[in-house]
Design a protein around this motif. Structure first.
Motif, PDB file in Angstrom:
ATOM      1  N   ALA A  41     -15.754   0.923   2.290  1.00 35.52           N
ATOM      2  CA  ALA A  41     -14.821  -0.024   2.280  1.00 35.52           C
ATOM      3  C   ALA A  41     -13.571   0.220   2.656  1.00 35.52           C
ATOM      4  O   ALA A  41     -13.137  -0.600   3.482  1.00 35.52           O
ATOM      5  N   ALA A  42     -13.124   1.525   2.388  1.00 37.82           N
ATOM      6  CA  ALA A  42     -11.805   1.880   3.080  1.00 37.82           C
ATOM      7  C   ALA A  42     -11.956   1.786   4.675  1.00 37.82           C
ATOM      8  O   ALA A  42     -11.069   1.424   5.460  1.00 37.82           O
TER       9      ALA A  42
ATOM     10  N   SER B 100     -13.228   6.172  -6.031  1.00 35.89           N
ATOM     11  CA  SER B 100     -12.101   5.447  -5.646  1.00 35.89           C
ATOM     12  C   SER B 100     -11.204   6.342  -4.578  1.00 35.89           C
ATOM     13  O   SER B 100     -11.364   7.450  -4.637  1.00 35.89           O
TER      14      SER B 100
ATOM     15  N   LEU C 136     -11.877  -1.827   5.692  1.00 34.89           N
ATOM     16  CA  LEU C 136     -10.693  -2.367   5.533  1.00 34.89           C
ATOM     17  C   LEU C 136      -9.754  -1.948   6.724  1.00 34.89           C
ATOM     18  O   LEU C 136      -8.986  -2.566   7.248  1.00 34.89           O
TER      19      LEU C 136
ATOM     20  N   ALA D 236      -9.304   1.621  -2.764  1.00 32.88           N
ATOM     21  CA  ALA D 236     -10.460   1.066  -2.539  1.00 32.88           C
ATOM     22  C   ALA D 236     -11.246   1.638  -3.623  1.00 32.88           C
ATOM     23  O   ALA D 236     -11.094   2.947  -3.976  1.00 32.88           O
TER      24      ALA D 236
ATOM     25  N   THR E 186     -11.050  -3.593  -2.358  1.00 33.67           N
ATOM     26  CA  THR E 186     -10.042  -2.935  -1.730  1.00 33.67           C
ATOM     27  C   THR E 186      -8.539  -3.801  -1.946  1.00 33.67           C
ATOM     28  O   THR E 186      -8.751  -4.957  -2.069  1.00 33.67           O
TER      29      THR E 186
END
Length: 269
Positions: A146-147, A222, A150, A115, A56
């Motif tokens: 991951a997003a 992504s 984050l 990400a 990220t």
């Protein structure tokens, strides 16, 4: 301006995976089959966790709105689209509505993020159709996870506007936190070509994201977008727009109307 780049071990992201979308992609409603697919996916993640990672990049920027544009501190303008029909008889929304206007003379903030996963998760598993689909869906879930992680870290630490937040994962997936994380290409920000601006500002290439001629991201798994903290911010669908807004938006984007018509084909009346 705060800029931060992170890499994640895939196993640490498993608690942030919303498996509902994984099951939906497989078009599986049977609970027993869902459990089997999840167990298989988790076993694969455990097996490849040291080989592949999710990545990220995040920027916290001073920002203000100016009409339907959001201006960040380096002067870059992020043109937004506004609903031309208020849903349920309400106000026609634009993401710029949730950022303090420039005319107020007080600086606000937004986050910009991207990400992704290592491209090998999409290219190294091609022996058969089932394996290819399984790995693509796992890659998609890892990028989204991951997003999600984050965004939690941004709210509690990097931006820190909700330091005492203590939500369950179910509450996270139900968007019980303050603020929103609208993504490029999604209903409230449907213009995929905004990725060209986002990439220039954030440096998406630094985490391995490349753009096609239309602004699509590679790896496919992504995500890019904004993080907005306004307590009354909400997700919405821009929906259909007329030629008047198309022309106005194209001018603000600095893109010919004909080209913008292609980017926004599904939103045109």
């Amino acid at each position: 301006m705060l800029k931060r780049k992170n890499s994640y071990c895939l196993k640490e992201l498993l608690p942030y995976v919303n498996w509902v979308y994984f099951y939906h992609a497989w078009q599986v409603e049977d609970k027993t089959e869902q459990v089997r697919l999840r167990m298989e996916a988790e076993e694969i993640v455990s097996a490849i966790s040291g080989r592949y990672h999710a990545h990220t990049i995040f920027m916290l920027c001073d920002a203000n709105s100016d009409g339907d544009d959001i201006i960040i501190e380096d002067g870059t303008r992020l043109p937004m689209l506004r609903q031309q029909t208020g849903y349920g008889g309400g106000h026609s929304l634009c993401l710029a509505d949730f950022v303090r206007p420039l005319s107020h003379g007080v600086t606000d903030h937004i986050g910009l993020f991207a990400a992704t996963v290592d491209i090998g998760m999409e290219t190294d598993f091609m022996s058969d159709g089932y394996e290819r689909m399984m790995m693509q869906l796992i890659a998609d879930r890892m990028a989204e996870a991951a997003a999600e992680k984050l965004h939690e870290d941004v709210r509690k630490r990097y931006w820190g506007y909700a330091p005492d937040e203590n939500l369950t994962k179910e509450e996270l997936f139900a968007v019980k936190y303050q603020g929103i994380r609208p993504a490029v290409g999604y209903p409230s920000m449907p213009d995929q070509s905004l990725n060209f601006i986002f990439s220039d500002v954030t440096g998406m290439k630094d985490i391995g994201i490349r753009l096609t001629s239309t602004g699509a991201m590679k790896p496919h798994a992504s995500i890019s977008g904004m993080m907005i903290s306004h307590p009354k911010s909400c997700y919405f669908t821009v929906g259909k727009i007329g030629d008047d807004q198309l022309s106005d938006y194209a001018a603000r984007r600095g893109v010919p109307v004909g080209m913008m018509r292609c980017f926004l084909a599904s939103n045109l009346q």
